[in-house]
Design an enzyme around this catalytic site. Structure first.
Site, PDB file in Angstrom:
ATOM      1  N   ASN A 125       0.724  -1.287  -0.494  1.00 44.01           N
ATOM      2  CA  ASN A 125      -0.103   0.426  -0.110  1.00 44.01           C
ATOM      3  C   ASN A 125       0.701   1.162  -0.084  1.00 44.01           C
ATOM      4  OD1 ASN A 125      -0.706   1.861   2.677  1.00 44.01           O
ATOM      5  ND2 ASN A 125       0.117  -0.183   3.355  1.00 44.01           N
ATOM      6  N   GLY A 132      -0.709   7.592   1.723  1.00 49.09           N
ATOM      7  CA  GLY A 132      -0.456   7.989   1.918  1.00 49.09           C
ATOM      8  C   GLY A 132      -0.735   8.579   3.054  1.00 49.09           C
ATOM      9  N   LEU A 133      -1.442   8.055   4.246  1.00 48.49           N
ATOM     10  CA  LEU A 133      -1.937   8.918   5.585  1.00 48.49           C
ATOM     11  C   LEU A 133      -4.010   9.485   5.069  1.00 48.49           C
ATOM     12  CD1 LEU A 133       0.711  10.775   7.129  1.00 48.49           C
ATOM     13  CD2 LEU A 133      -0.333   8.199   8.062  1.00 48.49           C
ATOM     14  N   CYS A 193       5.493   5.861   8.654  1.00 54.68           N
ATOM     15  CA  CYS A 193       5.062   5.434   7.164  1.00 54.68           C
ATOM     16  C   CYS A 193       6.463   5.425   6.209  1.00 54.68           C
ATOM     17  CB  CYS A 193       3.574   6.453   7.120  1.00 54.68           C
ATOM     18  SG  CYS A 193       3.570   6.482   5.464  1.00 54.68           S
ATOM     19  N   ILE A 249       5.721  -4.708  14.132  1.00 59.99           N
ATOM     20  CA  ILE A 249       5.865  -3.589  12.840  1.00 59.99           C
ATOM     21  C   ILE A 249       5.262  -3.058  11.798  1.00 59.99           C
ATOM     22  CG2 ILE A 249       7.860  -4.996  12.481  1.00 59.99           C
ATOM     23  CD1 ILE A 249       7.159  -6.466  10.029  1.00 59.99           C
ATOM     24  N   THR A 292       4.813  -1.153   7.745  1.00 58.15           N
ATOM     25  CA  THR A 292       5.470  -2.110   6.604  1.00 58.15           C
ATOM     26  C   THR A 292       6.763  -2.346   6.355  1.00 58.15           C
ATOM     27  OG1 THR A 292       4.713  -0.628   5.201  1.00 58.15           O
ATOM     28  CG2 THR A 292       2.862  -2.098   6.042  1.00 58.15           C
ATOM     29  N   GLY A 342       2.044  -7.485  12.450  1.00 56.35           N
ATOM     30  CA  GLY A 342       3.084  -8.626  10.843  1.00 56.35           C
ATOM     31  C   GLY A 342       2.490  -9.385  10.451  1.00 56.35           C
ATOM     32  N   GLY A 343       1.830  -9.259   9.956  1.00 54.60           N
ATOM     33  CA  GLY A 343       0.787 -10.811   9.347  1.00 54.60           C
ATOM     34  C   GLY A 343       0.364 -11.915   9.983  1.00 54.60           C
TER      35      GLY A 343
HETATM   36  C1  SIN Z   1      -0.666   5.296   5.185  1.00 58.15           C
HETATM   37  O1  SIN Z   1      -1.475   5.708   5.016  1.00 58.15           O
HETATM   38  O2  SIN Z   1       0.147   5.282   3.867  1.00 58.15           O
HETATM   39  C2  SIN Z   1       0.038   4.217   5.718  1.00 58.15           C
HETATM   40  C3  SIN Z   1       0.386   4.512   7.015  1.00 58.15           C
HETATM   41  C4  SIN Z   1       1.612   3.503   7.164  1.00 58.15           C
HETATM   42  O3  SIN Z   1       2.203   2.718   7.241  1.00 58.15           O
HETATM   43  O4  SIN Z   1       2.003   3.948   8.294  1.00 58.15           O
END
Ligand code: SIN
Length: 306
Positions: free
Chosen positions: A72, A75-76, A132, A193, A195, A245-246
């Site tokens: 993914n 982007g928050l 992030c 963790i 990602t 995580g998973g």
């Molecule tokens: C996201 O919104 O991009 C994910 C947030 C994260 O991985 O901390």
């Protein structure tokens, strides 16, 4: 018939009726999942990551499937902290579960403002996201440098009246170094963790599948990395850990707890099966019962050395 197991656990003084928490970014603010079951069945929810102001997130495509996972680059995207407090928190408070607000900032000051607002609004805990991988400012930059991770933690603590849990990135050479810096800076708990940075390419168009090229990998593929990192961190620091995580079944959660986690978060699995957190809870209870434990918390850190 296996005996009843006490599923309650504690995370930095916050009581959870069971160790299963919905992971940030995979459960929104609970509204959609609340149509399937009563959210009070969960130990807690880590809400979708908040920023000081509303964000639209990254342009699509921002989600891609991978073997045993999902990439993914959201982007928050979020409504902003004040909208969360006025629109989402009252709704969540109708349920009996721990509400953990996840926050990301462009500057340490932004983390401080959000901690002050969220503490006053009465969340149970704040998860400080310094990991992030999908934003330019803040995000991973804070989570990969011990001195910056410590600075954000100090500011968050100084502006919070509820426990502060810092979410660590696996995208570092030595996660223990970051964990220690955050512990020394006064954090109350750690979550890990986030990602793993990854990329997919469409061989026909020769373009990256994600518009922003790279994204964060989660899902079953990352479980062994999470177990290893939770184990390493729990051997090195005294802080309680929310492991993630998973996780998609009880056995996955039990591995994270044996490695040292006090509670576990279920993330990507929720996309495929909204009931995944409840299935993880029940699977964990069954493992504890079969092993003759009175309390599921007895699993925490109980991995046996060779
Ligand atoms: C996201 O919104 O991009 C994910 C947030 C994260 O991985 O901390």
């Amino acid at each position: 018939m296996p005996k009843q197991v006490d599923l309650s656990v504690e995370l930095a003084g916050v009581k959870l009726k069971n160790p299963v928490v919905a992971a940030s970014g995979t459960f929104g603010f609970g509204r959609e999942y609340g149509q399937f079951y009563d959210l009070s069945q969960l130990g807690g929810i880590c809400c979708k990551g908040l920023t000081l102001h509303r964000r639209e997130g990254n342009p699509p495509p921002r989600i891609a499937e991978t073997p045993m996972g999902i990439l993914n680059s959201v982007g928050l995207q979020n409504p902003g902290v004040e909208d969360f407090i006025s629109q989402e928190l009252p709704e969540l408070r109708r349920h009996d579960l721990a509400v953990i607000a996840n926050i990301s900032g462009d500057t340490p000051e932004e983390y401080g403002i959000m901690c002050r607002l969220l503490s006053a609004a009465g969340v149970d805990m704040i998860e400080v996201n310094i990991s992030c991988p999908n934003v330019k400012a803040g995000g991973l930059a804070y989570g990969t440098r011990p001195e910056l991770a410590a600075e954000v933690t100090q500011v968050a603590k100084a502006h919070s009246t509820v426990p502060v849990m810092v979410k660590l990135s696996p995208n570092v050479t030595d996660i223990v170094q970051i964990a220690k810096a955050v512990e020394e800076a006064g954090a109350d708990a750690l979550s890990l963790i986030n990602t793993l940075r990854g990329m997919r390419i469409d061989v026909n168009t020769r373009r990256p599948i994600l518009k922003r090229n790279t994204g964060g990998l989660s899902g079953p593929a990352v479980l062994p990395v999470a177990v290893r990192m939770v184990w390493e961190v729990s051997c090195a620091v005294k802080l309680p850990i929310l492991g993630m995580g998973g996780v998609s079944k009880g056995e996955d959660a039990a591995q994270l707890m044996l490695a040292g986690a006090s509670a576990v978060a279920v993330g990507a699995a929720c996309f495929a099966d909204p009931y995944a957190p409840l299935k993880v809870r029940d699977g964990l209870a069954e493992i504890a019962a079969v092993q003759g434990l009175d309390r599921v918390s007895a699993l925490t850190g109980a991995v046996m050395p060779w």
